[in-house]
Design an enzyme around this catalytic site. Sequence first.
Site, PDB file in Angstrom:
ATOM      1  N   HIS A  46      -4.998   8.343   8.483  1.00  0.00           N
ATOM      2  CA  HIS A  46      -5.744   9.461   7.908  1.00  0.00           C
ATOM      3  C   HIS A  46      -7.094   8.950   7.422  1.00  0.00           C
ATOM      4  CE1 HIS A  46      -1.960  12.078   6.925  1.00  0.00           C
ATOM      5  NE2 HIS A  46      -1.946  11.593   8.150  1.00  0.00           N
ATOM      6  N   GLU A  48      -8.543   8.972   4.570  1.00  0.00           N
ATOM      7  CA  GLU A  48      -8.498   8.205   3.325  1.00  0.00           C
ATOM      8  C   GLU A  48      -7.989   6.781   3.556  1.00  0.00           C
ATOM      9  OE1 GLU A  48      -7.376  12.537   2.250  1.00  0.00           O
ATOM     10  OE2 GLU A  48      -7.069  11.155   3.916  1.00  0.00           O
ATOM     11  N   CYS A  82      -3.232  14.353   1.519  1.00  0.00           N
ATOM     12  CA  CYS A  82      -1.795  14.592   1.651  1.00  0.00           C
ATOM     13  C   CYS A  82      -1.071  13.727   0.619  1.00  0.00           C
ATOM     14  CB  CYS A  82      -1.332  14.255   3.077  1.00  0.00           C
ATOM     15  SG  CYS A  82      -1.339  12.485   3.439  1.00  0.00           S
ATOM     16  N   CYS A  85      -1.594   9.954   1.159  1.00  0.00           N
ATOM     17  CA  CYS A  85      -2.937   9.496   0.802  1.00  0.00           C
ATOM     18  C   CYS A  85      -3.192   9.577  -0.697  1.00  0.00           C
ATOM     19  CB  CYS A  85      -3.984  10.297   1.576  1.00  0.00           C
ATOM     20  SG  CYS A  85      -3.966   9.922   3.351  1.00  0.00           S
TER      21      CYS A  85
END
Length: 178
Positions: A46, A48, A82, A85
């Site tokens: 992701h 992040e 999410c 993260c």
Amino acid sequence: MECAFDMAQHALECGEVPVGCVVVHGGEIIARGCNEVNKTLNATRHAEMVAIDELVDYSKEQKDSLTSICSRSTIYVTVEPCVMCAYALRLVGLCRVVYGCSNERFGGCGSVLDAHSRELKYSCSAVYGTNILPALQCSAGVMKERAVSTLQKFYEGENPTAPKPKSKKKRYPKNRTA
């Protein structure tokens, strides 16, 4: 936030879910990331997480601790982090997140789970001076409409790396005899 949207646009152009982020420290962008899940075929890549990798490299270059740098930095991300993260941001010591739209399916900053503020015990009290991780201070809804619009552009298309749906086979043929 504008730079985070540039990263999201890059992700969109690469066929990724258009989420982008930047980490700002002392008024300077020190890390950036966008989703690389399809490119790497790794569901953990992701935006992040990509930015965290850059933060680690930055802290080594600066010969400063990651925790020290993160405690004085802010991450700007186009979509609410999410759950994975949000916890990762806390583990590296980031204390502030600014995001565009909520993530109603996987959001870790209150939409689905309050990973940003849950009391988390940490095994190494030497890092933070306590055994409880600092909470993430969240600012939500910054450029929300643009974040939603960017996501809609992706979902109007088709994910080229998604598995092809299998056709359903009938369990019993029509002319089956007993």
